[in-house]
Design an enzyme around this catalytic site. Sequence first.
Site, short mmCIF file in Angstrom:
data_model
loop_
_atom_site.label_atom_id
_atom_site.label_comp_id
_atom_site.label_asym_id
_atom_site.label_seq_id
_atom_site.Cartn_x
_atom_site.Cartn_y
_atom_site.Cartn_z
N ASP A 79 20.62 36.94 33.44
CA ASP A 79 21.57 37.99 34.20
C ASP A 79 20.99 39.26 34.63
O ASP A 79 20.45 39.90 33.79
CB ASP A 79 22.95 37.82 33.09
CG ASP A 79 24.20 38.59 33.73
OD1 ASP A 79 24.06 39.82 34.48
OD2 ASP A 79 25.21 38.00 33.57
N SER A 133 28.83 39.80 38.16
CA SER A 133 28.41 38.41 37.66
C SER A 133 29.53 37.43 37.92
O SER A 133 29.12 36.26 37.82
CB SER A 133 28.21 38.61 36.18
OG SER A 133 26.93 39.53 35.92
N ASP A 184 32.47 35.25 28.81
CA ASP A 184 31.75 36.19 29.75
C ASP A 184 31.59 35.43 31.01
O ASP A 184 31.57 34.25 31.16
CB ASP A 184 30.47 36.61 29.12
CG ASP A 184 30.23 38.08 29.83
OD1 ASP A 184 30.95 38.74 30.62
OD2 ASP A 184 28.94 38.46 29.67
N THR A 186 29.19 34.80 33.31
CA THR A 186 28.41 33.74 33.92
C THR A 186 28.64 32.28 33.22
O THR A 186 28.90 31.22 33.94
CB THR A 186 27.00 34.00 33.50
OG1 THR A 186 26.81 35.23 34.34
CG2 THR A 186 25.94 33.04 34.01
N ARG A 197 38.15 38.38 35.40
CA ARG A 197 37.23 37.81 34.45
C ARG A 197 37.35 38.26 32.94
O ARG A 197 36.77 37.67 32.21
CB ARG A 197 35.66 38.29 34.68
CG ARG A 197 35.49 39.95 34.92
CD ARG A 197 34.30 40.28 35.52
NE ARG A 197 33.23 40.29 34.45
CZ ARG A 197 31.84 40.53 34.46
NH1 ARG A 197 31.63 40.93 35.76
NH2 ARG A 197 31.22 40.52 33.49
N GLU A 352 22.09 30.65 30.27
CA GLU A 352 22.00 31.96 30.47
C GLU A 352 21.36 32.78 29.52
O GLU A 352 21.70 32.83 28.32
CB GLU A 352 23.43 32.64 30.63
CG GLU A 352 23.44 33.84 31.24
CD GLU A 352 24.54 34.80 30.86
OE1 GLU A 352 25.14 35.83 31.68
OE2 GLU A 352 25.48 34.11 30.20
N ASP A 357 20.81 42.07 31.69
CA ASP A 357 22.12 42.71 32.34
C ASP A 357 22.55 43.87 31.58
O ASP A 357 22.48 44.90 31.69
CB ASP A 357 23.06 41.77 32.90
CG ASP A 357 24.41 42.91 33.60
OD1 ASP A 357 24.20 43.06 34.64
OD2 ASP A 357 24.96 42.75 32.61
N LYS A 358 23.03 43.33 30.29
CA LYS A 358 23.46 44.29 29.43
C LYS A 358 22.66 45.38 28.86
O LYS A 358 23.27 46.71 28.97
CB LYS A 358 24.25 43.60 28.35
CG LYS A 358 25.27 42.46 28.82
CD LYS A 358 25.54 41.64 27.60
CE LYS A 358 26.43 40.36 27.97
NZ LYS A 358 27.66 40.79 29.18
N HIS A 361 22.25 47.80 32.14
CA HIS A 361 23.52 48.99 32.03
C HIS A 361 23.33 50.03 31.12
O HIS A 361 23.93 51.14 31.48
CB HIS A 361 24.60 47.85 31.79
CG HIS A 361 25.30 47.20 33.00
ND1 HIS A 361 25.77 47.80 34.06
CD2 HIS A 361 25.63 45.87 33.04
CE1 HIS A 361 26.19 46.88 34.89
NE2 HIS A 361 25.95 45.75 34.17
N ASP A 399 21.57 36.16 38.77
CA ASP A 399 23.12 36.49 39.40
C ASP A 399 23.22 37.68 40.39
O ASP A 399 23.53 37.42 41.50
CB ASP A 399 24.18 36.52 38.53
CG ASP A 399 23.84 37.40 37.45
OD1 ASP A 399 22.87 38.14 37.27
OD2 ASP A 399 24.85 37.76 36.42
N HIS A 400 22.47 38.82 40.22
CA HIS A 400 22.44 39.88 40.87
C HIS A 400 21.06 40.76 40.51
O HIS A 400 20.57 40.58 39.20
CB HIS A 400 23.58 40.73 40.87
CG HIS A 400 23.98 40.91 39.43
ND1 HIS A 400 23.21 42.10 38.57
CD2 HIS A 400 24.86 40.66 38.33
CE1 HIS A 400 23.72 42.08 37.56
NE2 HIS A 400 24.73 41.03 37.21
N HIS A 442 24.70 47.57 39.29
CA HIS A 442 23.84 46.63 39.81
C HIS A 442 23.60 46.99 41.17
O HIS A 442 24.09 48.02 41.76
CB HIS A 442 24.87 45.45 40.29
CG HIS A 442 25.55 44.72 38.94
ND1 HIS A 442 26.53 43.86 38.99
CD2 HIS A 442 25.29 45.09 37.58
CE1 HIS A 442 26.91 43.47 37.62
NE2 HIS A 442 26.26 44.15 36.75
#
Length: 637
Positions: A79, A133, A184, A186, A197, A352, A357-358, A361, A399-400, A442
């Site tokens: 992610d 995501s 979550d 994903t 989501r 995953e 990702d987290k 961020h 994913d991104h 992102h």
Amino acid sequence: MAFPQHPRAATRRRGLLLASAALLTAASLSIPTLASAAPGDGDLGANGGATRNDGDKSAALRASIVDGPAKNVILLIGDGMGDSEITSARNYAYGAEGELPGIDALPLTGQYTTYSLYRDGENKGKPDFVPDSAATGSAWATGTKTYDNAVSVDIDGIPQQTLLEIAKANGLATGNVSTAEIEDATPAVQIAHVDARSCYGPDSPSCGDDALAAGGLGSIAEQLLGTRADVTLGGGAATFDQTAKAGQWEGSTLFQQAADRGYQVVRDGDALAGVTAADQSAPVLGLFTDGNFPTRYAATTATVGGGNGDPITCQPNPDRLPESLSLKSMTTKAIDLLDRPDSDKGFFLQVEGASIDKRDHSADACGQIGETLDLDEAVQAALDFAKADGNTLVIVTADHAHTSQIVDSTPPTSLSTRLMTADGTPMILSYGTAAAGGSQQHTGSQLRIAGYGPGAAQVVGLTDQSDNFFTMANALTLNRDTSTFSAGATVTLSASEVAPGAEVTADGRGFGGDRQLSATVASDPVDLGTHDVIDGTTSYTFTAPTEPGVHTVTLTGAQSARSVSATFVVSADAPPAPPAQGGGTGAVGTGSQGSTGAGASALGSTGAVVAPFVVVALLLLAGGAVMILQRRRRHAA
């Protein structure tokens, strides 16, 4: 006999040999010498010292292209794992000339686009270039582009079948593993359909029309229990302590509901290690943290000017879960449970690595690097299995893209961190899409996608994220019209005539395209509730009406809308009912086509319909046998 050679001929031959030798020597001098560097020798400044190619790759590349179909597919998602996140993890752990032994080992690579779509307004249906995501996961899970925040619904909110749901209907074992809360985005895209989501559980106010109490499919966690993957491992246990607000489990927690529905619920590594089998009768639900998993490395915080500080070395996180619950260990356990030697159907597994990702961020350089390394270890486990199995497609992608960038010098306004790499030289990571304390954004860059095994050639070149759905579905040769798996469904009653108030059992069979059935006794009317379908079957036991006469019980597939009915007679003169059990020999119900179901075949309806055809077939066979005997007698005469 040897013939003497003429002296002139011998002279000419010697001259030709000498001339040929001279030409070969000249040719060899005129051809450039092929470079033959030794990758990884540590002398990066030497000619060829930084090369990665070790000889001609043509043969190896040709050998890596394997036609499908594949028996199994393992999809591994990092992610937020863009090219920068991959490069920074490689530099930190293995050095500039090193490689990630999992992620970098897949032989076939490409790039794919990840944009989402606008949901409404003048730009409805047009590209939204920086996705989230939920939208990106929905694209590879369903093959349908959608809007940010959507979980496996299209831009009009219509649910789209997921790869996991389709694989399950086709008879494959299925698994879903994440280091995030299992609700979550994903992991959710494979097992749920919601407009928002954040609709995690029954207490989530964002569920809106999706809530069970509003007549919807329910929250992500509630739908997870209904989708019934064979193996589900991750975090997010806190949501399962919430209480259902509607439906037949109203008033029960989701944990209580899971146990009631036959799940093996495990909460720690020792319990997971003790699980030896997982199937539709006893699927595994492993929830090991209330929220997301703790990261591999302790958090670091990027600051303005931080790249000018002393280079740091990432430190182990004391709160990290035991090795038995690492992403690699969970991946290995899921594969062990899904790979059933007695089945030729194979499996689909999504894995995953969530907190790349987290931590991106949060501008946490060590956090994101550690999670990338965790995913790389999981990829190694998947590749080890695939190489030994020989019939498994492994795909590794993201994913991104995300915000972190490797920069040359400390940005004057952006957040940055200085790290000491495996080369013994510093590397500066910069985060420039949010101020200190904010959430880094992102980005809209294309992403790497890599594959190994049957069908992996489909990832080569430039594709779109939604292509990934078709790559996997086609590799597994899935029938996407899952309603056809319920076309021959039947219902059988334990008795065709019962006393008033007697116990009756209705067995539904052949509902392979459904995950749940509802049932009603129309004459009362009585709603018998919703049951899970286990390998195409389910059973209802109910009390017969007290009113004498003909009554009808109807079973309806929740996913296929396939309905089947059977009638029974309530009579005071009915014989004593046999003990209730599955597979009764009483009335067999007729089928009817639902709004999206497939039409019933003659053989899929009733015993009364089939019996005349059987009698006619036997008479025809007997007549044919008589004619053959008569012909043989004529030939013998």
